[in-house]
Design an enzyme around this catalytic site. Structure first.
Site, short mmCIF file in Angstrom:
data_model
loop_
_atom_site.label_atom_id
_atom_site.label_comp_id
_atom_site.label_asym_id
_atom_site.label_seq_id
_atom_site.Cartn_x
_atom_site.Cartn_y
_atom_site.Cartn_z
N CYS A 9 0.73 -1.22 -0.23
CA CYS A 9 0.09 0.00 0.10
C CYS A 9 0.95 1.25 0.12
CB CYS A 9 -0.84 0.09 1.27
SG CYS A 9 -0.45 -0.04 2.66
N ASN A 12 2.39 1.50 4.28
CA ASN A 12 2.67 0.00 5.09
C ASN A 12 2.28 0.31 6.57
OD1 ASN A 12 5.41 -2.06 5.74
ND2 ASN A 12 3.41 -2.66 5.20
N CYS A 14 -1.35 0.66 7.30
CA CYS A 14 -2.68 0.57 7.64
C CYS A 14 -3.27 -0.86 6.85
CB CYS A 14 -3.71 1.84 7.15
SG CYS A 14 -3.42 3.25 8.25
N ARG A 15 -3.19 -0.55 5.40
CA ARG A 15 -3.87 -1.66 4.39
C ARG A 15 -2.81 -3.10 4.33
NH1 ARG A 15 -5.17 2.26 -0.21
NH2 ARG A 15 -3.21 3.07 0.73
N SER A 16 -1.74 -2.58 3.71
CA SER A 16 -1.02 -3.85 3.57
C SER A 16 -0.53 -4.51 4.93
CB SER A 16 0.13 -3.52 2.81
OG SER A 16 0.84 -2.34 3.30
N ASP A 126 -7.92 3.83 0.97
CA ASP A 126 -7.02 4.56 2.19
C ASP A 126 -7.96 5.00 3.31
OD1 ASP A 126 -5.26 5.86 3.47
OD2 ASP A 126 -4.24 6.85 1.74
P1 4NP Z 1 -1.53 2.57 4.24
O1 4NP Z 1 -2.38 4.08 4.70
O2 4NP Z 1 -1.20 3.00 2.87
O3 4NP Z 1 -2.96 1.90 3.97
O4 4NP Z 1 -0.82 2.48 5.21
C1 4NP Z 1 -1.55 5.46 4.49
C2 4NP Z 1 -0.87 5.71 5.69
C3 4NP Z 1 -0.21 6.56 5.73
C4 4NP Z 1 -0.46 7.82 4.67
C5 4NP Z 1 -1.42 7.47 3.74
C6 4NP Z 1 -1.95 6.41 3.71
N1 4NP Z 1 0.18 8.92 4.83
O5 4NP Z 1 0.02 9.87 3.93
O6 4NP Z 1 1.20 9.45 5.76
#
Ligand code: 4NP
Length: 157
Positions: A9, A12, A14-16, A126
């Site tokens: 993602c 790294n 939240c989703r992955s 996201d």
């Molecule tokens: P992820 O979520 O891609 O599912 O881990 C996010 C975590 C951080 C950010 C965006 C999405 N960020 O903009 O910092």
């Protein structure tokens, strides 16, 4: 035979990592942990070394998944040599990964939800800037994708 899978993602956190723990749970339940190797990474570098987002950990804990030992890392060119299957959480992640993929790479690069059998949703949204619901939605979609992915990977073993 083994097959290795990398979930990717943006951050790294939240989703992955959610996909990593959920899929590891399903693989263990199927007795396939020695045959299916699992990791996760982010396309971005902002959260390298951090534990998953507390909101993500809380949502996962309500369904019995412990994410506390995971730490974020960034995807690298070497991942295209080390993994057999690289799965993007959304279309932006897919485009970024396609741009990184070496021309001689044999990696199967797809969206994770391409494997989800019972939904037409193809991106895990996201949840980072949204509300509480987003984290439960991530889990719903990830659990769905994990089911289909396990069936697909069984055919490679
Ligand atoms: P992820 O979520 O891609 O599912 O881990 C996010 C975590 C951080 C950010 C965006 C999405 N960020 O903009 O910092």
């Amino acid at each position: 035979m083994t097959v290795s899978v990398l979930f990717v993602c943006l951050g790294n956190i939240c989703r992955s990592p959610t996909a990593e723990v959920v899929f590891r749970d399903r693989v263990r339940a199927a007795g396939l942990e020695e045959h299916i190797l699992i990791d996760s990474a982010g396309t971005g570098d902002w959260h390298i070394g951090r534990a998953p987002d507390p909101r993500t950990q809380d949502a996962a804990a309500t369904r019995g998944y412990d994410m506390s030992s995971l730490r974020a890392r960034q995807v690298s060119a070497a991942d295209f040599e080390q993994f057999d299957v690289v799965l993007a959480m959304d279309d932006a992640n897919l485009v970024d990964l396609q741009a990184m993929q070496p021309s001689d790479s044999a990696v199967t690069l797809k969206r994770f939800l391409d494997y989800a059998p019972h939904t037409s949703i193809r991106e895990v949204p996201d949840p980072y800037y949204g509300g509480e619901d987003g984290f439960a939605q991530v889990l719903n979609l990830v659990e769905e994708g994990a089911e289909g992915l396990l069936e697909a990977l069984r055919e490679r073993l």
